[in-house]
Design a protein around this motif. Structure first.
Motif, mmCIF file in Angstrom:
data_model
loop_
_atom_site.group_PDB
_atom_site.id
_atom_site.type_symbol
_atom_site.label_atom_id
_atom_site.label_comp_id
_atom_site.label_asym_id
_atom_site.label_seq_id
_atom_site.Cartn_x
_atom_site.Cartn_y
_atom_site.Cartn_z
ATOM 1 N N ARG A 281 6.744 11.532 -5.772
ATOM 2 C CA ARG A 281 8.066 10.936 -5.629
ATOM 3 C C ARG A 281 8.550 10.391 -6.964
ATOM 4 N NH1 ARG A 281 7.775 6.127 -3.040
ATOM 5 N NH2 ARG A 281 9.020 4.762 -4.307
ATOM 6 N N GLN A 282 7.607 9.830 -7.728
ATOM 7 C CA GLN A 282 8.039 9.218 -8.964
ATOM 8 C C GLN A 282 8.435 10.253 -10.012
ATOM 9 O OE1 GLN A 282 4.792 6.616 -9.309
ATOM 10 N NE2 GLN A 282 5.662 5.143 -7.899
ATOM 11 N N ASP B 176 -3.290 4.909 1.256
ATOM 12 C CA ASP B 176 -2.153 5.285 0.409
ATOM 13 C C ASP B 176 -1.941 6.793 0.513
ATOM 14 O OD1 ASP B 176 -4.655 5.645 -0.674
ATOM 15 O OD2 ASP B 176 -4.012 5.370 -2.743
ATOM 16 N N GLY B 177 -0.782 7.243 0.131
ATOM 17 C CA GLY B 177 -0.520 8.666 0.128
ATOM 18 C C GLY B 177 -1.401 9.337 -0.913
ATOM 19 N N ASN C 163 0.807 -1.215 0.000
ATOM 20 C CA ASN C 163 0.000 0.000 0.000
ATOM 21 C C ASN C 163 0.839 1.262 0.000
ATOM 22 O OD1 ASN C 163 -2.557 -1.011 -0.145
ATOM 23 N ND2 ASN C 163 -2.919 -0.987 2.051
ATOM 24 N N SER D 263 6.376 9.419 0.117
ATOM 25 C CA SER D 263 6.869 10.628 -0.537
ATOM 26 C C SER D 263 8.233 11.081 -0.033
ATOM 27 C CB SER D 263 5.854 11.757 -0.416
ATOM 28 O OG SER D 263 5.505 11.935 0.927
ATOM 29 N N LEU E 212 -2.813 6.678 -8.638
ATOM 30 C CA LEU E 212 -1.952 5.965 -7.715
ATOM 31 C C LEU E 212 -1.879 6.649 -6.364
ATOM 32 C CD1 LEU E 212 -0.078 3.477 -8.498
ATOM 33 C CD2 LEU E 212 1.727 5.053 -7.908
ATOM 34 N N GLY E 213 -2.525 7.781 -6.195
ATOM 35 C CA GLY E 213 -2.303 8.527 -4.957
ATOM 36 C C GLY E 213 -1.187 9.514 -5.211
ATOM 37 N N LYS F 206 14.549 4.581 -15.352
ATOM 38 C CA LYS F 206 13.638 5.727 -15.364
ATOM 39 C C LYS F 206 12.283 5.420 -15.994
ATOM 40 C CE LYS F 206 16.631 8.783 -13.731
ATOM 41 N NZ LYS F 206 16.408 9.369 -12.424
ATOM 42 N N HIS F 207 11.881 4.152 -16.002
ATOM 43 C CA HIS F 207 10.555 3.832 -16.525
ATOM 44 C C HIS F 207 9.994 2.611 -15.831
ATOM 45 C CE1 HIS F 207 9.845 6.526 -19.776
ATOM 46 N NE2 HIS F 207 11.044 6.293 -20.306
ATOM 47 N N GLY G 210 1.055 11.077 -3.382
ATOM 48 C CA GLY G 210 2.388 10.899 -2.835
ATOM 49 C C GLY G 210 3.242 10.225 -3.882
ATOM 50 N N ALA G 211 2.648 9.228 -4.519
ATOM 51 C CA ALA G 211 3.342 8.451 -5.511
ATOM 52 C C ALA G 211 3.799 9.318 -6.629
ATOM 53 C CB ALA G 211 2.415 7.411 -6.082
ATOM 54 N N ASP H 189 11.843 10.926 -8.856
ATOM 55 C CA ASP H 189 12.713 9.810 -9.252
ATOM 56 C C ASP H 189 12.917 9.787 -10.764
ATOM 57 O OD1 ASP H 189 13.149 8.859 -6.756
ATOM 58 O OD2 ASP H 189 11.957 7.049 -6.927
ATOM 59 N N GLY H 190 12.090 10.530 -11.479
ATOM 60 C CA GLY H 190 12.170 10.523 -12.932
ATOM 61 C C GLY H 190 11.505 9.314 -13.563
ATOM 62 N N VAL H 191 10.686 8.601 -12.794
ATOM 63 C CA VAL H 191 10.088 7.364 -13.289
ATOM 64 C C VAL H 191 8.837 7.645 -14.121
ATOM 65 C CG1 VAL H 191 8.934 5.272 -12.523
ATOM 66 C CG2 VAL H 191 11.067 5.955 -11.464
ATOM 67 N N VAL H 192 8.128 8.698 -13.789
ATOM 68 C CA VAL H 192 6.979 9.097 -14.599
ATOM 69 C C VAL H 192 7.209 10.527 -15.095
ATOM 70 C CG1 VAL H 192 5.340 7.589 -13.408
ATOM 71 C CG2 VAL H 192 5.721 9.901 -12.565
ATOM 72 N N PRO I 129 4.442 2.462 -3.099
ATOM 73 C CA PRO I 129 4.317 3.294 -4.300
ATOM 74 C C PRO I 129 4.000 4.752 -3.977
ATOM 75 C CG PRO I 129 2.766 1.446 -4.343
ATOM 76 C CD PRO I 129 3.375 1.475 -2.991
ATOM 77 N N THR I 130 3.418 5.037 -2.816
ATOM 78 C CA THR I 130 3.003 6.411 -2.550
ATOM 79 C C THR I 130 3.818 7.077 -1.457
ATOM 80 O OG1 THR I 130 1.304 5.585 -1.060
ATOM 81 C CG2 THR I 130 0.635 6.051 -3.302
ATOM 82 N N ARG J 235 14.492 15.032 -6.220
ATOM 83 C CA ARG J 235 15.752 14.942 -6.952
ATOM 84 C C ARG J 235 15.732 15.769 -8.226
ATOM 85 N NH1 ARG J 235 16.277 8.643 -6.677
ATOM 86 N NH2 ARG J 235 15.506 8.624 -4.571
ATOM 87 N N GLN K 168 9.536 19.209 0.943
ATOM 88 C CA GLN K 168 9.386 18.166 -0.083
ATOM 89 C C GLN K 168 10.090 18.578 -1.368
ATOM 90 O OE1 GLN K 168 5.101 18.048 0.065
ATOM 91 N NE2 GLN K 168 5.142 15.870 0.572
ATOM 92 N N GLU L 270 13.693 18.105 -1.060
ATOM 93 C CA GLU L 270 14.151 16.720 -1.063
ATOM 94 C C GLU L 270 14.069 16.100 -2.457
ATOM 95 O OE1 GLU L 270 12.551 12.965 0.334
ATOM 96 O OE2 GLU L 270 13.259 13.521 2.327
ATOM 97 N N TYR M 182 12.046 -2.576 -8.379
ATOM 98 C CA TYR M 182 11.790 -1.140 -8.507
ATOM 99 C C TYR M 182 13.074 -0.355 -8.273
ATOM 100 C CZ TYR M 182 10.129 3.586 -7.677
ATOM 101 O OH TYR M 182 9.959 4.942 -7.755
#
Lengths: 316, 285, 307
Positions: free
Chosen positions: C30-31, C124-125, A275, A281, C23-24, B135-136, C26-27, C34-37, A278-279, C55, C50, C53, B127
């Motif tokens: 951060r993502q 979830d966040g 849970n 922060s 996804l919420g 990055k994906h 928070g996700a 992180d450069g993931v999305v 993924p979220t 990146r 925030q 912090e 992950y």
């Protein structure tokens, strides 16, 4: 389909052939060793990366992580005790329910059931194990939880026992325990069946010849003989219950809390990772979740190692 | 003891036997209850949602279909198998052929441990190691996570099955001049093939339902994913997503997806069992 | 986080495919860092800490105005009035029964049952949680002291569920429950929605006008980076738990082609896209805010160069 075992490349001398065969053999052996080594690398890699990811939390939170019960990421409080508590409670209740039934199924399959029924029942139990956990999660959230809320929890609540207190929410520790019981049951039943089946038939026949009923054989011969293996089967079930994620996440109620009532929502180590990871922060939150992962890793490895030792020493 | 007393003892033991048999049968019924319940709901709720659209349309904006999730699951499982099965068979064969060597014992122990590691942790690691680096979110990351779940299963089955191949066969091959690893591949592996094949099928069936390792690796996608480097939908993750919604039509879709998934898993399981039984039959004949 | 609206935008917009997942927040946040999305979304702007912090250097683009509503499921009750303090105490566990005098006091003539309140919150966040708790922290001292504001606050009572969808589903299914969700979700599932007392003492439910007024009352204090919270607005016609929904994106993206596609999508959503807001229970942005947002979008870069 038969192919020549020895290469027949004619023009080469015997010596050449042998030498090339030897070097080919070494290469093949090295490939196999490499593949086996890959597993070791993956295992070490998984353990190392979880610890690496958890490192900031291990450094920052220290012992308070393992003894604190307050999980409040917004304020930087990371006490994981409630996850350990929820995991232990749900797994314990699940085993309490699944072990008697699982053992019953196992002796049905090895000794007590009608011979014609054993094979189909065995196949059905394995189907039970094959249903993906997310499907059990779906069923638990949409069918089991409402059933608990409207019928079973009011009944249990009427007993007045302190473990059945509080509002009837459907989801919560009890619901998660029930799903886990369903999910570990086939593991326990199947492994116990194998262990009991491995008891030498001379022992059974001897007892039967002395006039014992099949139930006597189970009681006095088979089970005592296979005790360690049965304990191993239970531990394997425990390992599975502790690591189970999706079905639990769907119905456990997702609240970091230590409650004396099974009706209360709770959390397990695996489901909080599903849970919150993924979220999450902040870095520290991610890291603290990874430390929950370290906790989970240690617990499941301990159970699985113990189980393997017990099952192996008997089954062979 | 008089014969009457003896009769009473016998009667008591017979009664005990009957009660125990009754309890064992009750345990079986109790154990199969959830299986029956799950199948009833899948059949009752899921079948109605199975329409051509379910298999043709992607999840998309209207939430009508699951085509891309079905394709996603297939894609993930195929790529995971491509990674895990060859490696697992090679490693397992090596373990079986060097059975008592310290390295083999250690690795064998490792397969047991890795098989017991909760799959959600595999997701976390993939992950951190793959998704963040590349990055994906990607099908590749998801497939890797599934491959890590599969690898110890395949390796362990191969090891176990290959060890049951009689040594006389190995000796015969060696006596004919075959080298050690040629013997392993052409004699041991071939003899053990049905068992290994069925073990692989069971491993595939197992990862078809794995959801936790996909949550933050393959992620999800409302559309068709165009490459291995795109995030992808999967039946498993979509079932979980739809479980947590208030809409009856989405619940129906989730049941239908569960039907597809369970059917696939059951078929694989039954086929794997058939395979083993057929091999046993021909071996004893 | 206005998933229904973003989904609609993704469907209506023909320029590119936008894979947006609920996804919420928070996700998302951060993502993105992180450069993931490529982008995340949130209903409350990120804090300075925030941002520090993260990146990546992140910017906020307001997209629409949403409302967090208090949805409840009590047989026979369709109207419920809640003051900020009562909301805080229900979600804090200090009010545990539906017939509590403080609930009954604000709801004369409503037959509230003598049942436990089943509190439902996010597991979830989430930006919805962030907006909800920002509101409570601002309007209730007890809440501010004990729980505070954030995307993943610690609720002392209740059941945690993932996503707006999850909370809606649980409230819908559970008698005597109460939870907070975005307006669109409550509407779509026909959940009863409480009237909340705003600063001026009026009982408000969210609609186009009350959300618009919440946003307008903040116009005077919008900072250059647009990070403004509009909860508990002064305007006497404002719905108090209103939130600007922001997209959060990197100021300097890694991949030029994707960044260009994304900025065209954002531009489209800020203008043509606004007309879809109302039918999905969101309010279009006031033109003043759109103008400010345009400046931010024009300043986006990729691979070190302006788009």
């Amino acid at each position: 389909m038969q192919r020549a075992l020895v290469p027949r490349d004619a023009p080469r001398t015997q010596e050449e052939t042998r030498e090339s065969a030897r070097s080919a053999d070494r290469t093949l052996g090295a490939l196999g060793a490499g593949a086996a080594g890959a597993l070791a690398l993956v295992l070490i890699g998984v353990a190392a990366s979880v610890v690496h990811l958890a490192w900031p939390s291990i450094r920052e939170n220290g012992a308070s992580f393992w003894i604190g019960a307050t999980w409040d990421p917004a304020r930087g409080a990371y006490g994981a005790l409630s996850f350990l508590f929820g995991t232990v409670v749900t797994a314990a209740v699940a085993l309490l329910l699944a072990v008697p039934v699982g053992l019953g199924v196992a002796v049905f399959l090895t000794d007590l059931g009608p011979k014609t029924m054993r094979r189909p029942v065995s196949a059905l139990v394995e189907l039970l194990a094959a249903v993906p956990s997310v499907v059990y999660g779906l069923w638990a959230a949409l069918v089991l939880a409402p059933l608990l809320r409207d019928w079973i929890e009011p009944l249990l609540g009427a007993t007045g026992l302190p473990i059945f207190r509080g509002p009837y929410l459907g989801v919560g520790l009890l619901c998660a325990s029930l799903v886990l019981a369903i999910m570990v049951l086939p593991t326990i039943a199947a492994v116990t069946r194998d262990v009991l089946g491995a008891v030498p038939s001379e022992l059974r026949e001897g007892a039967l010849a002395l006039g014992a009923t099949p139930w006597d054989v189970v009681r006095f011969v088979v089970v005592p003989h296979a005790r360690r293996g049965v304990a191993g089967a239970v531990l394997l079930g425990l390992g599975r219950a502790v690591g189970e994620t999706m079905a639990v996440a769907a119905v456990v109620g997702s609240r970091a809390d230590v409650s004396s009532s099974l009706f209360a929502p709770g959390y397990t180590m695996a489901s909080v990772i599903a849970n919150e990871f993924p979220t999450a922060s902040t870095e520290l939150h991610v890291s603290a979740l990874a430390e929950v992962g370290v906790m989970l890793f240690l617990v499941t490895v301990a159970f699985n190692v113990a189980a393997r030792v017990l099952v192996r020493s008997r089954a062979r | 003891m008089t014969s009457n007393e003896l009769e009473a003892v016998y009667a008591g033991r017979k009664l005990g036997d009957r009660v125990a048999r009754g309890l064992a049968s009750a345990a079986v019924l109790l154990a199969l209850l959830p299986l029956v319940a799950v199948f009833l709901w899948i059949a009752g709720r899921g079948v109605r949602a199975l329409s051509p659209a379910f298999f043709v349309e992607p999840i998309g904006a209207r939430g009508a279909g699951m085509a891309n999730a079905i394709a996603g699951t297939v894609q993930l499982v195929v790529f995971a198998s491509l990674m895990a099965i060859p490696l697992g068979i090679a490693g397992g064969l090596y373990l079986a052929e060097t059975r008592a060597a310290p390295l083999s014992r250690a690795v064998r122990f490792g397969t047991d441990i890795l098989a017991g590691v909760p799959s959600i942790l595999v997701g976390v690691v993939v992950y951190a190691v793959i998704v963040v680096q590349m990055k994906h979110f990607s099908a590749f990351a998801g497939a890797t996570a599934l491959a890590i779940v599969m690898l110890p299963l395949v390796m362990r089955t191969t090891d176990i099955v290959a060890r049951t191949v009689p040594d006389s066969l190995r000796e015969a091959a060696l006596a004919l001049g075959a080298s050690r690893w040629r013997t392993a591949i052409f004699v041991v592996l071939r003899t053990a093939a049905p068992g290994i094949r069925s073990g692989c099928m069971l491993a595939v069936a197992r990862v078809c339902g794995e959801t936790a390792p996909l949550l933050f690796t393959a992620y999800n996608n409302r559309f068709w994913s165009e490459s291995l480097l795109d995030p992808t939908a999967s039946l498993q993750v979509q079932i979980f997503t739809y479980t947590m919604t208030p809409r009856d039509d989405w619940h129906a879709q989730a049941w239908a997806a569960a039907l597809v998934l369970v059917t696939f898993v059951v078929v694989l399981n039954v086929a794997a069992r058939r395979l083993v039984r057929a091999a046993e039959g021909s071996a004893s004949a | 986080m206005p998933f229904p609206l973003y989904t609609r935008w993704a469907a209506e917009y023909s320029g590119a495919r936008v894979n947006y997942q609920p996804l919420g927040s928070g996700a998302g946040v951060r993502q993105v860092s992180d450069g993931v999305v490529d982008f995340g979304a949130t209903d409350e702007p990120m804090s300075d800490a925030q941002l520090k912090e993260a990146r990546a250097d992140l910017v906020h683009v307001p997209m629409t105005i949403g409302a967090v509503v208090i949805a409840f499921n009590v047989a026979g009750v369709s109207e419920l009035r809640l003051t900020p303090d009562v909301i805080a105490d229900v979600f804090r566990g200090t009010i545990a029964k539906w017939d509590d005098p403080r609930l009954a006091g604000a709801n004369p003539g409503v037959a509230l049952p003598a049942a436990d309140i089943a509190v439902v919150h996010r597991a979830d966040g989430s930006g919805t949680s962030a907006a909800f708790t920002a509101y409570l922290a601002k309007s209730s001292e007890g809440w501010r002291a004990e729980i505070g504001a954030g995307a993943m606050p610690r609720f002392p009572v209740g059941v945690g569920v993932r996503g707006n969808d999850g909370v809606t589903a649980y409230v819908k299914a559970t008698p005597c429950s109460i939870g907070y969700v975005e307006l669109a979700y409550a509407r779509q599932s026909h959940l009863a929605v409480a009237h909340v007392r705003n600063r001026a003492g009026k009982w408000m439910t969210p609609d186009l006008d009350s959300l618009d007024r919440a946003a307008r009352s903040a116009l005077g204090r919008v900072p250059p980076d647009l990070r403004v919270s509009i909860v508990d607005a002064e305007d006497d016609g404002a719905y108090p738990i209103a939130a600007l929904s922001f997209l959060v994106l990197p100021r300097d993206a890694r991949e030029r082609a994707r960044a260009e596609a994304l900025s065209r999508f954002v531009w489209w959503a800020l203008h043509d896209g606004q007309r879809y807001a109302a039918e999905l229970d969101y309010a279009p942005l006031p033109p003043e805010i759109v103008t400010r947002a345009e400046v931010v979008v024009r300043g986006l870069r990729a691979e070190g160069r302006p788009l």
